[in-house]
Structures are given as structure tokens and as C-alpha cells.
Design a protein around this motif. Structure first.
Motif, PDB file in Angstrom:
ATOM      1  N   GLY A 227     -15.429  -3.678   0.814  1.00 23.71           N
ATOM      2  CA  GLY A 227     -15.159  -2.244   0.807  1.00 23.71           C
ATOM      3  C   GLY A 227     -15.320  -1.605  -0.549  1.00 23.71           C
ATOM      4  N   GLU A 228     -15.456  -0.319  -0.523  1.00 24.95           N
ATOM      5  CA  GLU A 228     -15.417   0.510  -1.725  1.00 24.95           C
ATOM      6  C   GLU A 228     -14.513   1.680  -1.399  1.00 24.95           C
ATOM      7  OE1 GLU A 228     -19.058   1.468  -3.688  1.00 24.95           O
ATOM      8  OE2 GLU A 228     -19.827  -0.572  -3.507  1.00 24.95           O
ATOM      9  N   TYR A 229     -13.415   1.770  -2.123  1.00 27.43           N
ATOM     10  CA  TYR A 229     -12.377   2.763  -1.854  1.00 27.43           C
ATOM     11  C   TYR A 229     -12.249   3.703  -3.049  1.00 27.43           C
ATOM     12  CZ  TYR A 229     -11.316  -0.712   1.668  1.00 27.43           C
ATOM     13  OH  TYR A 229     -11.412  -1.597   2.717  1.00 27.43           O
ATOM     14  N   ALA A 230     -11.952   4.955  -2.761  1.00 26.56           N
ATOM     15  CA  ALA A 230     -11.845   5.971  -3.819  1.00 26.56           C
ATOM     16  C   ALA A 230     -10.616   5.759  -4.698  1.00 26.56           C
ATOM     17  CB  ALA A 230     -11.814   7.367  -3.198  1.00 26.56           C
ATOM     18  N   THR A 231      -9.554   5.169  -4.148  1.00 23.18           N
ATOM     19  CA  THR A 231      -8.320   4.977  -4.914  1.00 23.18           C
ATOM     20  C   THR A 231      -7.802   3.551  -4.755  1.00 23.18           C
ATOM     21  OG1 THR A 231      -6.831   5.600  -3.103  1.00 23.18           O
ATOM     22  CG2 THR A 231      -7.631   7.389  -4.546  1.00 23.18           C
ATOM     23  N   LYS A 232      -6.991   3.127  -5.720  1.00 19.64           N
ATOM     24  CA  LYS A 232      -6.315   1.834  -5.610  1.00 19.64           C
ATOM     25  C   LYS A 232      -5.417   1.816  -4.388  1.00 19.64           C
ATOM     26  CE  LYS A 232      -5.110   1.417 -10.153  1.00 19.64           C
ATOM     27  NZ  LYS A 232      -4.269   0.916 -11.250  1.00 19.64           N
ATOM     28  N   GLU A 233      -4.791   2.941  -4.101  1.00 22.24           N
ATOM     29  CA  GLU A 233      -3.880   3.015  -2.962  1.00 22.24           C
ATOM     30  C   GLU A 233      -4.616   2.738  -1.648  1.00 22.24           C
ATOM     31  OE1 GLU A 233      -0.396   5.894  -1.237  1.00 22.24           O
ATOM     32  OE2 GLU A 233      -2.187   6.858  -2.036  1.00 22.24           O
ATOM     33  N   SER A 234      -5.797   3.309  -1.456  1.00 22.57           N
ATOM     34  CA  SER A 234      -6.518   3.080  -0.207  1.00 22.57           C
ATOM     35  C   SER A 234      -7.009   1.627  -0.123  1.00 22.57           C
ATOM     36  CB  SER A 234      -7.668   4.073  -0.032  1.00 22.57           C
ATOM     37  OG  SER A 234      -8.584   3.997  -1.089  1.00 22.57           O
ATOM     38  N   ALA A 235      -7.399   1.036  -1.245  1.00 23.64           N
ATOM     39  CA  ALA A 235      -7.777  -0.378  -1.251  1.00 23.64           C
ATOM     40  C   ALA A 235      -6.568  -1.243  -0.920  1.00 23.64           C
ATOM     41  CB  ALA A 235      -8.357  -0.760  -2.606  1.00 23.64           C
ATOM     42  N   PHE A 236      -5.414  -0.886  -1.472  1.00 22.89           N
ATOM     43  CA  PHE A 236      -4.183  -1.618  -1.187  1.00 22.89           C
ATOM     44  C   PHE A 236      -3.831  -1.545   0.299  1.00 22.89           C
ATOM     45  CE2 PHE A 236       0.366  -1.378  -0.355  1.00 22.89           C
ATOM     46  CZ  PHE A 236       0.771  -2.625  -0.788  1.00 22.89           C
ATOM     47  N   GLU A 237      -3.941  -0.376   0.890  1.00 27.97           N
ATOM     48  CA  GLU A 237      -3.612  -0.225   2.316  1.00 27.97           C
ATOM     49  C   GLU A 237      -4.514  -1.105   3.179  1.00 27.97           C
ATOM     50  OE1 GLU A 237      -3.856   4.009   2.775  1.00 27.97           O
ATOM     51  OE2 GLU A 237      -1.810   4.305   2.063  1.00 27.97           O
ATOM     52  N   SER A 238      -5.773  -1.209   2.826  1.00 31.09           N
ATOM     53  CA  SER A 238      -6.688  -2.073   3.558  1.00 31.09           C
ATOM     54  C   SER A 238      -6.289  -3.538   3.395  1.00 31.09           C
ATOM     55  CB  SER A 238      -8.119  -1.853   3.069  1.00 31.09           C
ATOM     56  OG  SER A 238      -8.991  -2.752   3.691  1.00 31.09           O
ATOM     57  N   ALA A 239      -6.001  -3.932   2.156  1.00 30.26           N
ATOM     58  CA  ALA A 239      -5.595  -5.313   1.892  1.00 30.26           C
ATOM     59  C   ALA A 239      -4.271  -5.640   2.577  1.00 30.26           C
ATOM     60  CB  ALA A 239      -5.481  -5.546   0.386  1.00 30.26           C
ATOM     61  N   ALA A 240      -3.345  -4.686   2.594  1.00 31.76           N
ATOM     62  CA  ALA A 240      -2.048  -4.914   3.231  1.00 31.76           C
ATOM     63  C   ALA A 240      -2.207  -5.140   4.736  1.00 31.76           C
ATOM     64  CB  ALA A 240      -1.110  -3.745   2.953  1.00 31.76           C
ATOM     65  N   ALA A 241      -3.127  -4.429   5.356  1.00 32.45           N
ATOM     66  CA  ALA A 241      -3.373  -4.630   6.788  1.00 32.45           C
ATOM     67  C   ALA A 241      -3.916  -6.037   7.043  1.00 32.45           C
ATOM     68  CB  ALA A 241      -4.344  -3.576   7.315  1.00 32.45           C
ATOM     69  N   ALA A 242      -4.846  -6.469   6.207  1.00 26.18           N
ATOM     70  CA  ALA A 242      -5.394  -7.822   6.346  1.00 26.18           C
ATOM     71  C   ALA A 242      -4.321  -8.867   6.058  1.00 26.18           C
ATOM     72  CB  ALA A 242      -6.584  -8.002   5.408  1.00 26.18           C
ATOM     73  N   ALA A 243      -3.486  -8.608   5.046  1.00 25.42           N
ATOM     74  CA  ALA A 243      -2.419  -9.534   4.699  1.00 25.42           C
ATOM     75  C   ALA A 243      -1.400  -9.649   5.833  1.00 25.42           C
ATOM     76  CB  ALA A 243      -1.732  -9.084   3.413  1.00 25.42           C
ATOM     77  N   SER A 244      -1.133  -8.558   6.513  1.00 28.48           N
ATOM     78  CA  SER A 244      -0.204  -8.571   7.640  1.00 28.48           C
ATOM     79  C   SER A 244      -0.702  -9.510   8.741  1.00 28.48           C
ATOM     80  CB  SER A 244      -0.029  -7.149   8.177  1.00 28.48           C
ATOM     81  OG  SER A 244       0.862  -7.142   9.271  1.00 28.48           O
ATOM     82  N   LEU A 245      -1.989  -9.452   9.016  1.00 26.93           N
ATOM     83  CA  LEU A 245      -2.575 -10.351  10.009  1.00 26.93           C
ATOM     84  C   LEU A 245      -2.457 -11.806   9.547  1.00 26.93           C
ATOM     85  CD1 LEU A 245      -4.153 -10.911  12.600  1.00 26.93           C
ATOM     86  CD2 LEU A 245      -6.239 -10.457  11.314  1.00 26.93           C
ATOM     87  N   ALA A 246      -2.727 -12.059   8.271  1.00 27.29           N
ATOM     88  CA  ALA A 246      -2.631 -13.417   7.728  1.00 27.29           C
ATOM     89  C   ALA A 246      -1.202 -13.958   7.844  1.00 27.29           C
ATOM     90  CB  ALA A 246      -3.097 -13.439   6.275  1.00 27.29           C
ATOM     91  N   ILE A 247      -0.216 -13.094   7.624  1.00 31.75           N
ATOM     92  CA  ILE A 247       1.189 -13.503   7.770  1.00 31.75           C
ATOM     93  C   ILE A 247       1.460 -13.920   9.209  1.00 31.75           C
ATOM     94  CG2 ILE A 247       3.574 -12.660   7.775  1.00 31.75           C
ATOM     95  CD1 ILE A 247       2.760 -10.927   5.325  1.00 31.75           C
ATOM     96  N   ARG A 248       0.985 -13.124  10.147  1.00 28.37           N
ATOM     97  CA  ARG A 248       1.187 -13.442  11.568  1.00 28.37           C
ATOM     98  C   ARG A 248       0.531 -14.760  11.950  1.00 28.37           C
ATOM     99  NH1 ARG A 248      -0.984  -8.297  14.037  1.00 28.37           N
ATOM    100  NH2 ARG A 248      -0.884  -7.384  11.997  1.00 28.37           N
ATOM    101  N   GLN A 249      -0.522 -15.122  11.231  1.00 26.63           N
ATOM    102  CA  GLN A 249      -1.205 -16.387  11.494  1.00 26.63           C
ATOM    103  C   GLN A 249      -0.541 -17.557  10.773  1.00 26.63           C
ATOM    104  OE1 GLN A 249      -5.183 -15.351  10.262  1.00 26.63           O
ATOM    105  NE2 GLN A 249      -5.726 -14.568  12.285  1.00 26.63           N
ATOM    106  N   GLY A 250       0.501 -17.263   9.984  1.00 26.60           N
ATOM    107  CA  GLY A 250       1.270 -18.312   9.327  1.00 26.60           C
ATOM    108  C   GLY A 250       0.876 -18.625   7.899  1.00 26.60           C
ATOM    109  N   HIS A 251      -0.017 -17.841   7.301  1.00 27.57           N
ATOM    110  CA  HIS A 251      -0.462 -18.090   5.932  1.00 27.57           C
ATOM    111  C   HIS A 251       0.548 -17.582   4.905  1.00 27.57           C
ATOM    112  CE1 HIS A 251      -4.478 -19.257   7.236  1.00 27.57           C
ATOM    113  NE2 HIS A 251      -4.512 -18.178   8.006  1.00 27.57           N
ATOM    114  N   GLU A 252       0.568 -18.247   3.759  1.00 27.00           N
ATOM    115  CA  GLU A 252       1.223 -17.682   2.578  1.00 27.00           C
ATOM    116  C   GLU A 252       0.300 -16.587   2.077  1.00 27.00           C
ATOM    117  OE1 GLU A 252       2.418 -19.019  -1.984  1.00 27.00           O
ATOM    118  OE2 GLU A 252       1.952 -20.555  -0.497  1.00 27.00           O
TER     119      GLU A 252
END
Length: 67
Positions: free
Chosen positions: A25-50
């Protein structure tokens, strides 16, 4: 399970999400990049990852959101 690492990184005058050696991705702000990463991280948590998620601090002269 494994470790899922996400890092918000500068990409020219925008921001991207570094994950598994690829910048996604290419995001205009750090905040929008963070929101994208947080969504992916949420899925990883549900899959049992650190999960590690990092966002760089503000540089001198930069806005709080890195835009």
C-alpha cells in the motif's frame, strides 16, 4: 503459531506497511497506514499469532499524522 510483524515505513512522500519483507500500500498518512496494519494484525491475532506493530515517531517539522 508464528510471529506477525508490521512496520509503518516511509515510501517517498507517503507511507506503507512492511510485512514479510514486502511493503504494501501507499497511504497519505501514518494513521491510515496504521489502520490498515491494525486490521491485518487483528486477523493474525485471531489465527493465534504473536503480533508486533510499530509506527515511527514524528520527525522535526512533520505533522502528527505524517502527512
Amino acid at each position: 503459531m508464528g510471529l506477525a510483524q508490521y512496520a509503518i515505513v516511509p515510501v517517498r512522500d507517503q507511507w506503507g506497511v512492511l510485512h514479510d519483507g514486502n511493503i504494501n500500500g501507499e497511504y497519505a498518512t501514518k494513521e491510515s497506514a496504521f489502520e490498515s496494519a491494525a486490521a491485518a494484525a487483528s486477523l493474525a491475532i485471531r489465527q493465534g499469532h504473536e503480533v508486533h506493530l510499530s509506527v515511527p515517531g514524528r520527525e522535526l517539522g512533520e505533522s502528527a499524522l505524517g502527512s
